[in-house]
Design a protein around this motif. Structure first.
Motif, short mmCIF file in Angstrom:
data_model
loop_
_atom_site.label_atom_id
_atom_site.label_comp_id
_atom_site.label_asym_id
_atom_site.label_seq_id
_atom_site.Cartn_x
_atom_site.Cartn_y
_atom_site.Cartn_z
N SER A 174 -11.63 -2.57 -0.49
CA SER A 174 -10.67 -1.77 0.28
C SER A 174 -11.02 -0.29 0.13
CB SER A 174 -9.25 -2.01 -0.25
OG SER A 174 -9.09 -1.31 -1.47
N PRO A 175 -10.57 0.55 1.08
CA PRO A 175 -10.91 1.97 1.01
C PRO A 175 -9.98 2.76 0.09
CG PRO A 175 -9.78 1.48 3.07
CD PRO A 175 -9.88 0.19 2.32
N MET A 191 0.84 -1.19 0.00
CA MET A 191 0.00 0.00 0.00
C MET A 191 0.88 1.24 0.00
SD MET A 191 -2.92 1.06 -0.15
CE MET A 191 -2.88 2.75 -0.63
N GLY A 192 0.55 2.19 -0.87
CA GLY A 192 1.29 3.43 -0.90
C GLY A 192 2.26 3.51 -2.06
N GLU A 193 2.78 2.35 -2.51
CA GLU A 193 3.65 2.38 -3.68
C GLU A 193 2.80 2.32 -4.93
OE1 GLU A 193 7.04 -0.22 -4.01
OE2 GLU A 193 7.17 -0.27 -1.82
N THR A 215 -8.93 -11.62 -5.45
CA THR A 215 -8.22 -10.35 -5.56
C THR A 215 -9.20 -9.20 -5.79
OG1 THR A 215 -6.31 -11.49 -6.45
CG2 THR A 215 -6.43 -9.12 -6.86
N ILE A 216 -10.16 -9.47 -6.71
CA ILE A 216 -11.17 -8.44 -6.98
C ILE A 216 -11.92 -8.10 -5.69
CG2 ILE A 216 -13.30 -7.92 -8.25
CD1 ILE A 216 -12.25 -9.88 -10.40
N PHE A 217 -12.30 -9.16 -4.97
CA PHE A 217 -13.05 -8.96 -3.73
C PHE A 217 -12.26 -8.10 -2.74
CE2 PHE A 217 -13.94 -10.44 0.62
CZ PHE A 217 -15.27 -10.08 0.71
N GLU A 230 -6.40 3.43 -5.31
CA GLU A 230 -5.45 2.71 -6.16
C GLU A 230 -5.82 1.24 -6.25
OE1 GLU A 230 -4.80 4.57 -3.54
OE2 GLU A 230 -2.82 5.53 -3.61
N TRP A 231 -6.16 0.67 -5.09
CA TRP A 231 -6.53 -0.75 -5.06
C TRP A 231 -7.83 -0.98 -5.82
CZ3 TRP A 231 -5.35 -3.72 0.12
CH2 TRP A 231 -3.94 -3.77 0.26
N GLN A 232 -8.74 -0.01 -5.71
CA GLN A 232 -10.00 -0.19 -6.42
C GLN A 232 -9.76 -0.22 -7.93
OE1 GLN A 232 -12.47 2.86 -4.77
NE2 GLN A 232 -12.64 1.79 -2.80
N THR A 233 -8.80 0.59 -8.38
CA THR A 233 -8.46 0.56 -9.81
C THR A 233 -7.92 -0.81 -10.19
OG1 THR A 233 -7.76 2.83 -9.46
CG2 THR A 233 -7.29 1.87 -11.61
#
Lengths: 259, 291
Positions: free
Chosen positions: B253-254, B67-69, B246-248, B257-260
């Protein structure tokens, strides 16, 4: 008179008091006949009289149907077929069905030698080629298909397919070939070709043919059995049976009073 | 239509009514068919628009970044899904095809009826329940999540699909074909294996591919079986990532970036499933056996 003619022939197949049917109901009732070797014997009778069931008892296809029963004897060269292994028996008695049924996944070539291939017999390439050519010539199909041996058998016309099915049975060099109304799904021209082919097989192999086509039985068979309601009404040389039938029912059937 | 109106002789009113009825019915069928395709089209458009932008070589070949990178990929999930599906296929295809042969041959026997009802019931069991079963049977005794348990739970989902489609395919094969083989003195097992099965091959493969497509998209049972893994692994006794999982995780997640990433993963999964379906169609039409 009839007995003397029959005894002049050597018998290859005999049924003795054959009774067969489904679900406890008899369709074939006590039929005893002796089929002469190398001849064409027609089993004639109206639809539903039990002639196909009778024939399917000979190569033990009848017992494959659920709830089928059979009693009595079928003798092939004097041996009781119900004591033989059905698989080995069916290699000695070939069968051709009403509707042409070549194997749809196989080429024409493979259809002819299907009996060998499916049984896992390993034949040398030259032997296979020879069997295919010989057998296809035998059924007068060679000239029509020699350039497309590796195409699927189902691309052929109905009449060609049926000749292919006869070739498939003959390739196993059977002693007897059973034909179950082999022309009933074909047009008149294809029918004529098949009839001619059947006649040409006389002497090569014994033929037992079921038919409800009276003129066809008269044209091609040497002997005719007339079956009505599961009973054998009359059996004898085709000429005698058609010209001077002994039984009144035979006469009525031949003159179109029923059937 | 136009020239009928003015110059042609007028139709009998009853016939005219039938012509009108015909027209209305056709229009209705056409419109409703179009409506039926709308959900799929919307999903396709939505996922392509949101997901396609994050697809690049890096996305497919790299592991997720912390997270963050920025950047990072889902290669572990792609490999994981493939492995899970392979495990499920290896288990369910032999069982399913053999069970399908049994049902088509002896479906009317007592055992046949019991087997069919079992398979049909299995088909109706929600996939999350099958996941729990795999959890109790495999994850608990082993003490940890594993790809093996995930693959087996997918196998339970695929099994009834394969069994029933095999049975259905084999029942369509004409009796005359079987008789042709038996009358040549071919034994029963050889008749089944060398005549009946090849004749039904296209239908059986279609069933398998559809089952694979279904298994590849399942999420629920993987939540407590193969679980998920941020690292690459090919050890089937370890927890393993998968595209649906992974999609789930990413989608819930909030972090934007992860949602993308979740949209990208959805796009990849969609491409896999669509490809399988298209291959299925090709197989059906190319290998079609004419009787």
């Amino acid at each position: 008179m009839e007995d003397t003619i029959l005894s002049a022939e050597s018998t290859i197949l005999e049924t003795r008091h054959l009774v067969a049917g489904f679900d406890g109901k008899d369709v074939v009732k006590d039929i005893s006949i002796a089929v002469p070797a190398g001849r064409i014997t027609a089993i004639m009778g109206p639809s539903g009289c039990g002639k196909t069931t009778f024939m399917r008892c000979i190569n033990r296809m009848h017992e494959l149907v659920a709830n089928a029963q059979v009693t009595g004897q079928v003798l092939l060269d004097g041996e009781d077929v119900y004591k033989l292994n059905p698989i080995l028996l069916r290699r000695r008695i070939g069968m051709v069905f009403q509707r042409p049924n070549p194997f749809p996944t196989m080429s024409i070539y493979d259809n002819v030698v299907a009996g060998y291939n499916l049984n896992g017999a390993r034949l040398a390439r030259v032997d296979r080629d020879r069997i295919v050519e010989e057998t296809l010539r035998r059924v007068t199909l060679w000239d029509e298909v020699k350039d497309s041996l590796y195409r699927r058998g189902t691309f052929l016309s109905g009449g060609q397919q049926q000749r292919l099915c006869i070739a498939r049975a003959l390739a196993m060099k059977p002693e007897i070939v059973l034909l179950d109304e082999p022309t009933s799904a074909l047009d008149p021209k294809a029918t004529a070709a098949i009839e001619e082919l059947i006649v040409s097989l006389k002497g090569v192999v014994t033929i037992v043919q079921v038919t409800h086509n009276i003129p066809q039985a008269a044209r091609i068979s040497d002997y005719t059995a007339f079956i009505h309601l599961g009973e054998l009404v009359e059996f004898g040389p085709t000429k005698t049976l058609f010209t001077v039938p002994r039984d009144k029912r035979t006469e009525e059937y031949l003159s179109g009073k029923f059937g | 239509m136009k020239k009928n109106g003015a110059s042609a002789p007028r139709l009998d009113p009853a016939v005219a009514a039938r012509v009108r009825g015909d027209f209305v019915f056709r229009a209705l069928v056409l419109v409703l068919s179009l409506v039926a395709t709308i959900p799929l089209l919307l999903i396709l458009v939505f996922i392509i628009v949101r997901g396609a932008s994050s697809i690049n070589w890096q996305f497919i070949s790299e592991l997720p970044k912390p997270m963050g990178e920025p950047g990072g990929g889902i290669s572990n999930a792609i490999v994981g899904t493939l492995l899970l599906v392979i495990i499920a296929t290896v288990v369910s295809v032999p069982l399913g095809v053999i069970a399908g042969i049994f049902l088509s041959e002896h479906g009317k026997s007592r055992l046949g009826n019991v087997a069919r009802i079992s398979v049909e019931t299995l088909m109706g069991i929600p996939s999350i329940v099958l996941g729990i079963v795999a959890y109790v049977w495999i994850v608990r005794p082993m003490g940890h999540f594993s790809a093996l348990s995930g693959g087996l739970s997918l196998a339970m989902i695929m099994l009834p699909v394969i069994t029933l489609s095999t049975e259905e395919t084999l029942l369509m094969i004409p009796l005359t074909l079987r008789e042709a083989a038996l009358a040549l003195g071919v034994s029963y097992p050889r008749t089944i294996l060398r005549v009946i099965l090849p004749a039904g091959m296209s239908g059986i493969i279609t069933g398998i591919l559809l089952a694979v497509a279904r298994g590849a998209g399942e999420t629920a049972p993987l939540l407590f079986t193969s679980f998920g893994n941020p690292f690459m692994t090919v050890n089937i006794l370890k927890p393993m990532a998968s595209l649906p999982h992974t999609i789930f995780t990413y989608a819930t997640s909030p972090y934007p970036e992860w949602q993308t990433l979740a949209w990208g993963a959805a796009f990849v999964l969609l491409v896999i499933v669509l490809t399988l379906n298209i291959v299925t169609k090709l197989v059906t039409s190319r290998w079609k056996i004419q009787f």
